[in-house]
Design a protein around this motif. Structure first.
Motif, PDB file in Angstrom:
ATOM      1  N   LEU A  64       0.504   9.321   0.976  1.00 42.45           N
ATOM      2  CA  LEU A  64       1.288   9.722   1.266  1.00 42.45           C
ATOM      3  C   LEU A  64       2.405   9.831  -0.038  1.00 42.45           C
ATOM      4  CD1 LEU A  64       1.686  12.838   3.073  1.00 42.45           C
ATOM      5  CD2 LEU A  64       3.478  11.257   4.598  1.00 42.45           C
ATOM      6  N   VAL A  65       2.848  10.236  -0.645  1.00 43.90           N
ATOM      7  CA  VAL A  65       4.144  10.283  -2.177  1.00 43.90           C
ATOM      8  C   VAL A  65       5.218  11.264  -1.576  1.00 43.90           C
ATOM      9  CG1 VAL A  65       4.075  11.221  -4.353  1.00 43.90           C
ATOM     10  CG2 VAL A  65       1.735  10.537  -4.145  1.00 43.90           C
ATOM     11  N   THR A  66       6.041  10.246  -1.598  1.00 40.32           N
ATOM     12  CA  THR A  66       7.735  10.787  -1.855  1.00 40.32           C
ATOM     13  C   THR A  66       8.579  10.235  -2.162  1.00 40.32           C
ATOM     14  OG1 THR A  66       7.836   8.925  -0.028  1.00 40.32           O
ATOM     15  CG2 THR A  66       7.256  10.512   1.526  1.00 40.32           C
ATOM     16  N   GLY A  67       9.344  10.920  -2.419  1.00 35.51           N
ATOM     17  CA  GLY A  67      10.756  11.112  -3.409  1.00 35.51           C
ATOM     18  C   GLY A  67      11.846  11.972  -3.244  1.00 35.51           C
ATOM     19  N   ASN A  86      11.163  16.496  14.253  1.00 38.50           N
ATOM     20  CA  ASN A  86      10.556  16.835  15.456  1.00 38.50           C
ATOM     21  C   ASN A  86       9.775  16.644  16.135  1.00 38.50           C
ATOM     22  OD1 ASN A  86      11.578  19.297  13.909  1.00 38.50           O
ATOM     23  ND2 ASN A  86      10.699  19.975  12.961  1.00 38.50           N
ATOM     24  N   GLY A  87       9.579  14.926  16.137  1.00 45.45           N
ATOM     25  CA  GLY A  87       8.640  14.688  17.246  1.00 45.45           C
ATOM     26  C   GLY A  87       7.103  14.063  17.340  1.00 45.45           C
ATOM     27  N   LYS A  88       6.928  14.613  15.606  1.00 43.27           N
ATOM     28  CA  LYS A  88       5.216  14.438  15.493  1.00 43.27           C
ATOM     29  C   LYS A  88       4.555  13.217  15.447  1.00 43.27           C
ATOM     30  CE  LYS A  88       4.406  19.899  15.554  1.00 43.27           C
ATOM     31  NZ  LYS A  88       4.579  20.861  14.897  1.00 43.27           N
ATOM     32  N   ASN A  89       3.788  12.949  15.262  1.00 44.75           N
ATOM     33  CA  ASN A  89       2.775  11.560  14.952  1.00 44.75           C
ATOM     34  C   ASN A  89       3.446  12.550  12.776  1.00 44.75           C
ATOM     35  OD1 ASN A  89       1.702  10.889  17.300  1.00 44.75           O
ATOM     36  ND2 ASN A  89       0.046  11.766  17.047  1.00 44.75           N
ATOM     37  N   PHE A  90       3.540  10.920  12.476  1.00 46.90           N
ATOM     38  CA  PHE A  90       3.356  10.624  11.311  1.00 46.90           C
ATOM     39  C   PHE A  90       2.349   9.762   9.980  1.00 46.90           C
ATOM     40  CE2 PHE A  90       5.665   7.154  12.903  1.00 46.90           C
ATOM     41  CZ  PHE A  90       5.222   5.964  11.653  1.00 46.90           C
ATOM     42  N   PHE A  91       2.742  10.189   9.675  1.00 45.88           N
ATOM     43  CA  PHE A  91       1.417   8.389   8.368  1.00 45.88           C
ATOM     44  C   PHE A  91       2.570   7.803   8.080  1.00 45.88           C
ATOM     45  CE2 PHE A  91      -0.004  13.356   7.077  1.00 45.88           C
ATOM     46  CZ  PHE A  91      -0.702  12.961   6.944  1.00 45.88           C
ATOM     47  N   ASN A  92       1.991   6.505   7.794  1.00 43.90           N
ATOM     48  CA  ASN A  92       2.313   5.159   7.769  1.00 43.90           C
ATOM     49  C   ASN A  92       1.986   4.468   6.401  1.00 43.90           C
ATOM     50  OD1 ASN A  92       0.298   4.214   8.436  1.00 43.90           O
ATOM     51  ND2 ASN A  92       0.876   2.495  10.151  1.00 43.90           N
ATOM     52  N   ARG A  93       1.660   5.164   5.782  1.00 37.77           N
ATOM     53  CA  ARG A  93       1.483   4.375   4.551  1.00 37.77           C
ATOM     54  C   ARG A  93       2.383   5.612   3.066  1.00 37.77           C
ATOM     55  NH1 ARG A  93      -0.648  -0.256   5.683  1.00 37.77           N
ATOM     56  NH2 ARG A  93      -0.419  -0.523   2.651  1.00 37.77           N
ATOM     57  N   VAL A  95       3.964   5.905  -0.923  1.00 34.92           N
ATOM     58  CA  VAL A  95       4.064   5.317  -1.951  1.00 34.92           C
ATOM     59  C   VAL A  95       5.467   6.741  -2.899  1.00 34.92           C
ATOM     60  CG1 VAL A  95       2.378   6.883  -2.974  1.00 34.92           C
ATOM     61  CG2 VAL A  95       3.347   4.530  -3.580  1.00 34.92           C
ATOM     62  N   ASP A  96       5.939   5.770  -3.649  1.00 34.56           N
ATOM     63  CA  ASP A  96       7.224   6.168  -4.119  1.00 34.56           C
ATOM     64  C   ASP A  96       6.905   6.798  -5.312  1.00 34.56           C
ATOM     65  OD1 ASP A  96       9.205   7.523  -6.600  1.00 34.56           O
ATOM     66  OD2 ASP A  96      10.152   6.192  -4.161  1.00 34.56           O
ATOM     67  N   VAL A  97       7.143   8.526  -5.229  1.00 34.74           N
ATOM     68  CA  VAL A  97       6.350   9.426  -6.171  1.00 34.74           C
ATOM     69  C   VAL A  97       6.757   9.566  -7.987  1.00 34.74           C
ATOM     70  CG1 VAL A  97       8.614  11.114  -7.019  1.00 34.74           C
ATOM     71  CG2 VAL A  97       6.324  11.807  -7.552  1.00 34.74           C
ATOM     72  N   ARG A  98       7.717   8.371  -8.093  1.00 37.02           N
ATOM     73  CA  ARG A  98       8.155   7.381  -9.134  1.00 37.02           C
ATOM     74  C   ARG A  98       7.580   6.064  -9.390  1.00 37.02           C
ATOM     75  NH1 ARG A  98      13.949   7.849  -6.935  1.00 37.02           N
ATOM     76  NH2 ARG A  98      13.106   7.005  -5.547  1.00 37.02           N
ATOM     77  N   ASP A  99       6.518   5.764  -8.774  1.00 41.83           N
ATOM     78  CA  ASP A  99       5.831   4.451  -8.482  1.00 41.83           C
ATOM     79  C   ASP A  99       4.289   5.383  -8.371  1.00 41.83           C
ATOM     80  OD1 ASP A  99       7.689   2.191  -8.526  1.00 41.83           O
ATOM     81  OD2 ASP A  99       7.547   2.518  -5.893  1.00 41.83           O
ATOM     82  N   VAL A 100       3.942   6.633  -7.948  1.00 42.56           N
ATOM     83  CA  VAL A 100       3.018   6.802  -8.764  1.00 42.56           C
ATOM     84  C   VAL A 100       2.961   7.629 -10.607  1.00 42.56           C
ATOM     85  CG1 VAL A 100       1.295   8.628  -8.754  1.00 42.56           C
ATOM     86  CG2 VAL A 100       2.646   8.257  -6.415  1.00 42.56           C
ATOM     87  N   ALA A 101       3.614   7.817 -10.834  1.00 43.53           N
ATOM     88  CA  ALA A 101       4.069   8.616 -12.452  1.00 43.53           C
ATOM     89  C   ALA A 101       3.698   7.157 -13.387  1.00 43.53           C
ATOM     90  CB  ALA A 101       5.461   9.259 -12.412  1.00 43.53           C
ATOM     91  N   LEU A 102       4.640   5.647 -12.683  1.00 48.27           N
ATOM     92  CA  LEU A 102       4.755   4.739 -13.406  1.00 48.27           C
ATOM     93  C   LEU A 102       3.357   4.136 -13.643  1.00 48.27           C
ATOM     94  CD1 LEU A 102       6.066   2.529 -15.066  1.00 48.27           C
ATOM     95  CD2 LEU A 102       5.908   1.498 -12.831  1.00 48.27           C
ATOM     96  N   ILE A 118      -5.986   2.480  -6.157  1.00 47.00           N
ATOM     97  CA  ILE A 118      -5.542   3.129  -4.502  1.00 47.00           C
ATOM     98  C   ILE A 118      -3.961   2.259  -5.196  1.00 47.00           C
ATOM     99  CG2 ILE A 118      -4.439   2.178  -2.320  1.00 47.00           C
ATOM    100  CD1 ILE A 118      -7.601   2.010  -1.981  1.00 47.00           C
ATOM    101  N   ILE A 119      -3.608   3.491  -4.679  1.00 51.37           N
ATOM    102  CA  ILE A 119      -1.284   3.257  -4.819  1.00 51.37           C
ATOM    103  C   ILE A 119      -0.788   3.526  -3.181  1.00 51.37           C
ATOM    104  CG2 ILE A 119       0.314   3.589  -5.919  1.00 51.37           C
ATOM    105  CD1 ILE A 119      -1.080   5.943  -8.150  1.00 51.37           C
ATOM    106  N   ASP A 120      -0.962   2.387  -3.164  1.00 52.93           N
ATOM    107  CA  ASP A 120       0.132   2.263  -1.494  1.00 52.93           C
ATOM    108  C   ASP A 120       1.288   1.431  -1.662  1.00 52.93           C
ATOM    109  OD1 ASP A 120      -0.062   3.039   1.412  1.00 52.93           O
ATOM    110  OD2 ASP A 120      -1.159   1.398   1.594  1.00 52.93           O
ATOM    111  N   GLY A 121       2.079   1.884  -0.644  1.00 50.39           N
ATOM    112  CA  GLY A 121       3.245   0.408  -0.451  1.00 50.39           C
ATOM    113  C   GLY A 121       3.182   0.136   0.851  1.00 50.39           C
TER     114      GLY A 121
END
Length: 145
Positions: A64-67, A86-93, A95-102, A118-121
């Motif tokens: 999941l790309v964040t940043g 809001n209390g719902k489940n979340f992803f736990n994997r 990766v920063d968008v800047r790392d994906v770009a790199l 695979i690009i993962d954190g």
């Protein structure tokens, strides 16, 4: 990761996921995982097109790309964080968008690069996310549970 995480047999806690793992389109359709199905079919079509046209293709499969975001509206990744608040489940994997770009730049600049990546954190827990949210958004009313 959509094209990786949904093989026919559900993944167990000790199952290895790597660049050789593929989501099963039939399983995705049966389980109504339409986003995953679309990504899986798109990757397959791209690979077949590249082979048929002798094109060198590198596939990036990020978590999941964040940043930082560019647009003023919520995208899927940011919405996942809002749903968590809001209390719902979340992803736990994540990766920063800047790392994906790199990673894309490195793939372009590295002649030996090929296939899928695979690009993962690191795994991120709910406590990790709460800590960051409390630090940067102290006015949010985040429930301790």
């Amino acid at each position: 990761m959509a094209t990786v995480l949904f093989p026919r047999s559900p993944l167990g806690p000790n199952d290895l996921v790597d660049e050789t793992t593929f989501s099963d389109p039939s399983f995705c359709e049966e389980e109504k995982l339409m986003y995953v199905l679309s990504k899986t079919l798109a990757e397959d079509a791209a690979v077949r097109f590249a082979k048929a046209n002798n094109i060198d293709l590198i596939v990036m499969n990020p978590a999941l790309v964040t940043g930082p975001i560019l647009q003023p509206t919520l995208n899927f990744s940011v919405d996942v964080i809002v749903e968590f608040i809001n209390g719902k489940n979340f992803f736990n994997r994540f990766v920063d968008v800047r790392d994906v770009a790199l990673a894309h730049v490195k793939a372009l600049e590295t002649p030996s690069a090929n296939g899928r990546y695979i690009i993962d954190g690191p795994i991120v827990t709910a406590n990790d996310i709460e800590k960051v949210l409390r630090e940067f958004f102290p006015d949010l009313c985040i429930d301790d549970k």
